[in-house]
Design an enzyme around this catalytic site. Structure first.
Site, mmCIF file in Angstrom:
data_model
loop_
_atom_site.group_PDB
_atom_site.id
_atom_site.type_symbol
_atom_site.label_atom_id
_atom_site.label_comp_id
_atom_site.label_asym_id
_atom_site.label_seq_id
_atom_site.Cartn_x
_atom_site.Cartn_y
_atom_site.Cartn_z
ATOM 1 N N GLY A 142 0.838 -1.194 0.000
ATOM 2 C CA GLY A 142 0.000 0.000 0.000
ATOM 3 C C GLY A 142 0.869 1.239 0.000
ATOM 4 O O GLY A 142 1.863 1.315 0.734
ATOM 5 N N ARG A 148 -21.917 11.613 11.328
ATOM 6 C CA ARG A 148 -22.434 11.002 10.098
ATOM 7 C C ARG A 148 -23.542 9.990 10.346
ATOM 8 O O ARG A 148 -24.505 9.934 9.589
ATOM 9 C CB ARG A 148 -21.285 10.314 9.374
ATOM 10 C CG ARG A 148 -20.328 11.320 8.851
ATOM 11 C CD ARG A 148 -19.138 10.693 8.225
ATOM 12 N NE ARG A 148 -18.320 11.780 7.705
ATOM 13 C CZ ARG A 148 -17.173 11.611 7.095
ATOM 14 N NH1 ARG A 148 -16.687 10.409 6.918
ATOM 15 N NH2 ARG A 148 -16.502 12.645 6.651
ATOM 16 N N HIS A 165 -19.389 4.503 2.561
ATOM 17 C CA HIS A 165 -18.265 5.409 2.351
ATOM 18 C C HIS A 165 -16.955 4.925 2.965
ATOM 19 O O HIS A 165 -15.873 5.168 2.429
ATOM 20 C CB HIS A 165 -18.655 6.752 2.981
ATOM 21 C CG HIS A 165 -17.590 7.777 2.983
ATOM 22 N ND1 HIS A 165 -17.127 8.350 1.821
ATOM 23 C CD2 HIS A 165 -16.873 8.343 3.986
ATOM 24 C CE1 HIS A 165 -16.189 9.239 2.125
ATOM 25 N NE2 HIS A 165 -16.003 9.237 3.426
#
Ligand SMILES: Cc1cc2nc3c(=O)[nH]c(=O)nc-3n(C[C@H](O)[C@H](O)[C@H](O)COP(=O)(O)OP(=O)(O)OC[C@H]3O[C@@H](n4cnc5c(N)ncnc54)[C@H](O)[C@@H]3O)c2cc1C
Length: 637
Positions: free
Chosen positions: A40, A330, A401
């Site tokens: 990564g 959220r 998300h």
């Protein structure tokens, strides 16, 4: 299995310092004798690879894109949190710690969160030092804006392109080390298995995505900074390439998977517009600084928004949560958007949208100020919908998300497989059941620049490493496993495309394990996923061969892993008989419709062990204790 978090005790303010002092160090002259694999090169992996090389280790860094600059981190829009208190508005390390533990609905480790809040200060200095162009006020000070779940302004930003600018900073640091020969970069190379020798992570098996060559790479420790697995839901705000393969295959080699059902649904995304769609677009949370969320007060009101007078609008977040208003966290904002749409108050053709309106902010500040703050987001919205958000409100709806779940790690960011470290969104650490906006970038960079470079040395200095090469039985087994999976996918020669299976899986996940979950729905999902998975293996159509660039084959392997992971997500959601953060079980809610936790039975991180495909996984529990921020019903009223 007893899970040892290695979390220090004593006063929380000094835990990290004392812990660091007690960690063994690797002599500077000895560092070059060690090789570390970093999979990564997003904000977590890129910052870790650069920092480890800067310390003197040899680093091999892998990514599946053609350049580290294309990691999904580049998509991050709104900002990065830090408790600098530049606004003198009452912020502090303790307040960021408090907001994060509370925002995560008391399902995160206090020691980790306090460390993260403290390191947030260093991150901004580091990035400014690298030349990251954060927005500044006229005076020259760095500017801040607000994000959900906080009553202070602590979010540093670069317009709506914060991830891109931070990634360019990390990328430059990485390139410097590549140039000096300390990091060997392997772009377009996908990790497909973890090599575990004598119980310790010693390497990875990869596929060269251009030539198809399958190869093994060896190291003294392996770090996974491979991002999140939201794309198991198919329609998400994530880059299309994001996948779970690296962490899932490590899970199958023994790494525990923690809190897989803690997925985040972001309240402000451009709504789904049709069956043909393969991707959703985020409208950054930062827009809720100036945008007001509302729906018509009467059901199925088809008037244009400009025709609906003030008295006939319901600014439901401001009404229900006067203290936090549009900046509730959220999970709360998403649930409320769903609730008003379920009541028939939603707008747009599908009725699955609410308004995010900038009319008042434009009148107050002028269009030029709004343009300066959010110009690229407004342009993006306009390009996708054909509507001008300077003139009419945006229509938004929640979408998948981010994932708070990931591989289980201890305080040192090491998984239960010795020598396997997991950083950034790929681990389960600091956000509990709900991440606060602008805290993912903070965590990824804290892990990569500051935590891992300190903790990994302790492992290296405490162990002896015999040489491993391709002749080792564990390596041969891992390589033949990768060949076998590749062969099986190519040999299926079925009738349906990878995407059509992925879409069907995603719909099951969204319908039964999305914004609202029930025991019945989850049980039903668990009857749908296994037969679909089996059908996939016999009926999937993968064109081309394994010895060439073959994106259909790449996707096929990732979707195969999503099938297995999806089952684990549903099992975890079914097992957690409470609501917390993004995990909303309809059976467990307060009379006001908020998430009702069950601290007596579920104040733990659920870390699942792999027992075989289709076999029930084994649950291990890491109990969570709260000495500083005492669990209470979260209130944003
Ligand atoms: C649209 C959007 C906007 C966002 N905005 C914000 C924001 O404003 N603030 C905030 O804090 N957070 C934001 N987030 C969340 C944040 O961007 C991510 O959580 C974060 O960037 C993840 O960083 P990472 O380094 O962990 O993973 P990534 O950036 O996803 O990097 C993963 C890396 O792993 C590599 N990789 C993965 N699998 C393999 C494999 N098998 N083999 C080889 N390489 C592999 C990839 O090539 C890549 O280099 C946003 C997310 C989205 C979707």
């Amino acid at each position: 299995m007893e899970l040892n978090s290695n979390s220090p005790s004593g006063p929380i303010e000094t835990r990290w310092d004392r812990h660091r002092f007690n960690l063994k160090l690797v002599n500077p002259a000895n560092k070059r004798k060690y090789t570390i694999i970093v999979v990564g090169s997003g904000l977590a992996g890129g910052s870790a690879a650069a920092s480890l090389a800067e310390l003197g280790y040899n680093v091999d860094c892998f990514c599946f894109q053609d350049s580290p600059r294309r990691a999904h981190s580049i998509a991050a829009q709104g900002g990065i949190n830090a408790a600098k208190n530049y606004h003198n508005d009452g912020d502090s390390v303790y307040r960021l710690f408090y907001d994060t533990v509370k925002g995560g609905d008391f399902r995160a480790r206090e020691s980790n969160v306090y460390r993260l809040a403290g390191i947030s200060l260093n991150i901004i200095d580091q990035c400014v030092g690298q030349g990251v162009p954060f927005a500044r006020e006229y005076s020259g000070y760095l500017d801040n804006r607000s994000f959900g779940g906080a009553q202070v302004s602590r979010t540093f930003y670069s317009r709506g392109q914060t991830g891109q600018q931070l990634l360019l900073g990390a990328y430059q640091a990485l390139e410097r080390q590549i140039g000096m020969g300390a990091v060997k970069m392997f772009p377009r190379t996908e990790m497909l298995d973890l090599i575990v020798v004598d119980g310790r992570a010693r390497g990875i098996v990869t596929r060269d995505l251009i030539t198809g060559k399958i190869e093994s790479h060896f190291a003294d420790a392996v770090v996974l900074g491979t991002g999140g697995y939201s794309n198991v839901y198919y329609l998400t705000t994530n880059a299309k390439g994001c996948n779970a393969t690296a962490i899932w295959r490590a899970h199958k080699r023994g790494a525990l998977f923690a809190n897989p059902c803690f997925t985040q649904i972001h309240p402000t995304c451009i709504p789904v517009s049709g069956e043909y769609q393969s991707k959703l677009t985020l409208m950054s949370e930062s827009l809720r600084n100036d945008g007001r969320v509302w729906v018509p007060a009467t059901k199925r009101d088809k008037r244009a928004p400009s025709q609906i007078p003030e008295a006939e609008r319901d600014y439901y977040l401001e009404r229900k949560y006067p203290s936090f208003g549009n900046l509730v966290p959220r999970d709360v904002a998403s649930r409320n958007a769903k609730a008003v749409c379920d009541e028939g108050l939603g707008v747009g053709e599908t009725g699955l949208a609410v308004y995010l309106d900038f009319r008042d902010a434009i009148q107050r500040l002028g269009a030029s100020v709004i343009k300066e703050r959010y110009g690229n987001l407004f342009d993006m919205y306009n390009r996708i919908t054909g509507e001008d958000p300077y003139k009419e409100p945006m229509r938004i709806y929640p979408a998948i998300h981010y994932v708070m779940g990931g591989l289980w790690v201890d305080y040192n960011l090491m998984s239960n497989v010795p020598g396997l470290y997991v950083i950034g969104e790929a681990n389960f650490s600091d956000h509990g059941a709900n991440r606060l906006g602008a805290s993912a970038l903070m965590q990824g960079l804290a892990d990569g620049y500051f935590v891992l470079p300190n903790t990994i040395g302790d492992y290296l200095a405490s162990n002896k490493f015999d040489k491993v090469d391709a002749s080792h039985a564990a390596v041969r087994e891992a390589e033949s496993n990768v060949h076998a999976v590749t062969r099986k996918l190519l040999d299926a020669k079925g009738k349906r495309s990878v995407d059509s299976y992925h879409r069907e899986l995603g719909k099951i996940m969204w319908d039964y394990c999305g914004m609202a979950r029930t025991a019945d729905g989850l049980k039903h999902a668990l009857t749908l996923i296994p037969p679909l998975r089996e059908q996939y293996w016999s009926d999937v159509k993968v064109l081309g061969s394994g010895e060439e660039l073959n994106q259909s084959l790449e996707k096929a392997g990732r979707v195969a892993d999503f099938f297995e992971l999806a089952e684990l997500i549903c099992r975890d959601a079914l097992d957690r008989n409470e609501s917390c953060g993004g995990h909303f079980r309809e059976e467990y809610q307060t009379p006001e419709g908020e998430a009702a936790r069950d601290d007596e039975h579920y104040a733990y991180a659920a870390a699942w062990g792999f027992q075989g495909v289709g076999q029930p996984p084994l649950l291990h529990k890491e109990p969570l204790t709260f000495e500083y921020v005492h669990p209470s019903q979260r209130s944003y009223k």
